[in-house]
Design an enzyme around this catalytic site. Structure first.
Site, PDB file in Angstrom:
ATOM      1  NE  ARG A 198     -10.592 -12.745 -16.724  1.00  0.00           N
ATOM      2  CZ  ARG A 198     -10.522 -13.767 -17.588  1.00  0.00           C
ATOM      3  NH1 ARG A 198     -11.527 -14.015 -18.398  1.00  0.00           N
ATOM      4  NH2 ARG A 198      -9.453 -14.531 -17.636  1.00  0.00           N
ATOM      5  N   GLY A 240       0.820  -1.214   0.000  1.00  0.00           N
ATOM      6  CA  GLY A 240       0.000   0.000   0.000  1.00  0.00           C
ATOM      7  C   GLY A 240       0.852   1.261   0.000  1.00  0.00           C
ATOM      8  CG  ASN A 253     -11.699  -8.920 -13.816  1.00  0.00           C
ATOM      9  OD1 ASN A 253     -12.348  -9.935 -13.630  1.00  0.00           O
ATOM     10  ND2 ASN A 253     -10.476  -8.947 -14.301  1.00  0.00           N
ATOM     11  CE1 TYR A 272      -5.908 -12.907  -3.828  1.00  0.00           C
ATOM     12  CE2 TYR A 272      -7.033 -13.442  -5.886  1.00  0.00           C
ATOM     13  CZ  TYR A 272      -6.901 -12.647  -4.758  1.00  0.00           C
ATOM     14  OH  TYR A 272      -7.768 -11.609  -4.565  1.00  0.00           O
ATOM     15  CG  PHE A 332     -10.083  -4.037   2.299  1.00  0.00           C
ATOM     16  CD1 PHE A 332     -10.935  -4.293   1.241  1.00  0.00           C
ATOM     17  CD2 PHE A 332     -10.524  -3.221   3.327  1.00  0.00           C
ATOM     18  CE1 PHE A 332     -12.212  -3.744   1.210  1.00  0.00           C
ATOM     19  CE2 PHE A 332     -11.793  -2.668   3.305  1.00  0.00           C
ATOM     20  CZ  PHE A 332     -12.637  -2.928   2.246  1.00  0.00           C
ATOM     21  CB  ALA A 333      -4.397  -6.558   5.160  1.00  0.00           C
TER      22      ALA A 333
HETATM   23  N1  UDP Z   1      -4.731  -9.198 -20.098  1.00  0.00           N
HETATM   24  C1  UDP Z   1      -4.074  -8.967 -21.299  1.00  0.00           C
HETATM   25  N2  UDP Z   1      -2.904  -8.262 -21.244  1.00  0.00           N
HETATM   26  C2  UDP Z   1      -2.355  -7.787 -20.076  1.00  0.00           C
HETATM   27  C3  UDP Z   1      -3.062  -8.023 -18.865  1.00  0.00           C
HETATM   28  C4  UDP Z   1      -4.249  -8.732 -18.905  1.00  0.00           C
HETATM   29  O1  UDP Z   1      -4.507  -9.383 -22.357  1.00  0.00           O
HETATM   30  O2  UDP Z   1      -1.274  -7.185 -20.109  1.00  0.00           O
HETATM   31  C5  UDP Z   1      -5.998  -9.954 -20.125  1.00  0.00           C
HETATM   32  C6  UDP Z   1      -5.976 -11.207 -19.263  1.00  0.00           C
HETATM   33  O3  UDP Z   1      -5.512 -12.308 -20.009  1.00  0.00           O
HETATM   34  C7  UDP Z   1      -7.458 -11.351 -18.895  1.00  0.00           C
HETATM   35  C8  UDP Z   1      -7.956  -9.906 -18.851  1.00  0.00           C
HETATM   36  O4  UDP Z   1      -6.999  -9.128 -19.570  1.00  0.00           O
HETATM   37  O5  UDP Z   1      -8.148 -12.014 -19.912  1.00  0.00           O
HETATM   38  C9  UDP Z   1      -8.050  -9.360 -17.440  1.00  0.00           C
HETATM   39  O6  UDP Z   1      -6.834  -9.642 -16.770  1.00  0.00           O
HETATM   40  P1  UDP Z   1      -6.479  -9.032 -15.361  1.00  0.00           P
HETATM   41  O7  UDP Z   1      -5.086  -9.482 -15.024  1.00  0.00           O
HETATM   42  O8  UDP Z   1      -6.757  -7.577 -15.363  1.00  0.00           O
HETATM   43  O9  UDP Z   1      -7.533  -9.689 -14.374  1.00  0.00           O
HETATM   44  P2  UDP Z   1      -7.885 -11.236 -14.056  1.00  0.00           P
HETATM   45  O10 UDP Z   1      -9.153 -11.515 -14.819  1.00  0.00           O
HETATM   46  O11 UDP Z   1      -6.738 -12.075 -14.495  1.00  0.00           O
HETATM   47  O12 UDP Z   1      -8.090 -11.231 -12.590  1.00  0.00           O
END
Ligand code: UDP
Length: 319
Positions: free
Chosen positions: A217, A36, A168, A139, A71-72
């Site tokens: 997403r 943070g 997201n 995670y 949240f931490a």
């Molecule tokens: N993504 C991408 N390029 C990047 C980062 C993410 O194409 O540099 C894509 C990733 O494969 C996923 C979407 O964007 O389909 C959202 O990814 P993010 O890491 O933001 O969130 P996640 O859904 O993995 O938690």
């Protein structure tokens, strides 16, 4: 209410702390600043810079808190696969310590940041809270383990608990936004291209079974997420652990997100198609019907352009 916010110097924690203060609550933020930023703690909150495990027993014991918003956490999916020990200790062990401190102090309410990653690869979308939980990385597994622990504490010890499973999270509010030292999320990375801090955005996979071949997403505005935390606090009941998915219920593809960023920033964004990223499901969309019905939650910022516009305003103000 008097509330302890763990991780209140992080992205979602700082926005929630700001909204709690706006609504007249008393807020104490505890954050060790491992990820943070001290200047993300909103004015008006008392800030304790420390590992929550070390200070929670004294703080909660002395303070007559009405609740904890927790949240931490460690939250990098890739890191959790490579170094799971950091996640089992940092997320699970520390949260168990927090639960014990709350039990000893008699703190009645908990709102926990859970995640869509508890579900893993979905069998069908939209994903409801009844979907099987089969996390595909440490995670998600650690967040799921904590959800189970919270259920036991609610049943045995009367805790009034809510887990919110975020999809997201994006956008910004009141000058607080996403600025991770290690950034992996799509929208802030695309906006880094717009500000010239990154030469191009890599599109991870264009052969997914989706209309334009890129992953879909469910992006939820961080301000709407904060509302759900307030509603969870207000409606929780002793002895109950409720779990809610939080998303817009609408999916956007990687290409649609990039196109939105181009509209909002007013310029072209260089993008390069590359291989799929390991572990990505093709489509993740939440059913938030349960939160809407039971919490009375109503997301206000549902278009991708609104979400990106607020993220862009924050990015421009800082970089
Ligand atoms: N993504 C991408 N390029 C990047 C980062 C993410 O194409 O540099 C894509 C990733 O494969 C996923 C979407 O964007 O389909 C959202 O990814 P993010 O890491 O933001 O969130 P996640 O859904 O993995 O938690």
């Amino acid at each position: 209410m008097k509330l302890l916010v763990t991780g209140g110097a992080g992205y979602v924690g700082s926005v929630c702390a700001a909204v709690l203060l706006e609504q007249g609550h008393e807020v104490v933020v505890v954050d060790d600043l491992s990820t943070g930023n001290a200047d993300a703690v909103p004015a008006g909150a008392q800030f304790v810079e420390a590992d929550m495990v070390e200070v929670a027993p004294d703080l909660l014991g002395a303070g007559a808190f009405d609740g904890v918003l927790h949240f931490a956490a460690k939250s990098l999916v890739g890191e959790s696969v490579a170094e799971p020990e950091k996640y089992w200790r940092g997320n699970v062990v520390k949260t168990l310590e927090l639960l014990e401190a709350m039990r000893a102090a008699g703190t009645p309410r908990l709102v926990f940041s859970s995640t869509a990653a508890t579900y893993g690869e979905p069998e069908s979308v939209p994903i409801t809270e009844e979907a099987p939980t089969r996390p595909t990385n440490a995670y998600g597994a650690t967040k799921l383990a904590i959800d189970h622990a919270i259920t036991s504490y609610a049943t045995a010890h009367g805790l009034a608990a809510t887990s919110l499973r975020y999809f997201n999270v994006a956008g910004a509010y009141a000058g607080f936004g996403e600025r991770h030292a290690t950034e992996t999320h799509l929208i802030p990375l695309v906006l880094q291209v717009a500000t010239g801090r990154r030469p191009e955005i890599l599109v991870f996979g264009t052969d997914w079974p989706t209309p334009d071949g890129t992953c879909i997403r469910d992006y939820i505005h961080v301000r709407d997420l904060a509302d759900a935390h307030l509603l969870a606090l207000q409606t929780s009941k002793p002895g109950e652990h409720r779990i809610y998915n939080l998303g817009n219920g609408t999916g956007f593809s990687v290409r649609e997100v990039i196109a939105s960023c181009e509209r909002i920033t007013g310029g072209p964004i260089a993008a390069r198609d590359v291989e799929r990223r390991a572990g990505d499901p093709a489509v993740l969309i939440a059913s938030s019907d349960k939160a809407v019905t039971e919490l009375g939650w109503k997301p206000q910022h549902t278009t991708i352009d609104e979400i990106v516009a607020d993220a862009w305003e924050f990015t421009r103000s800082r970089f």
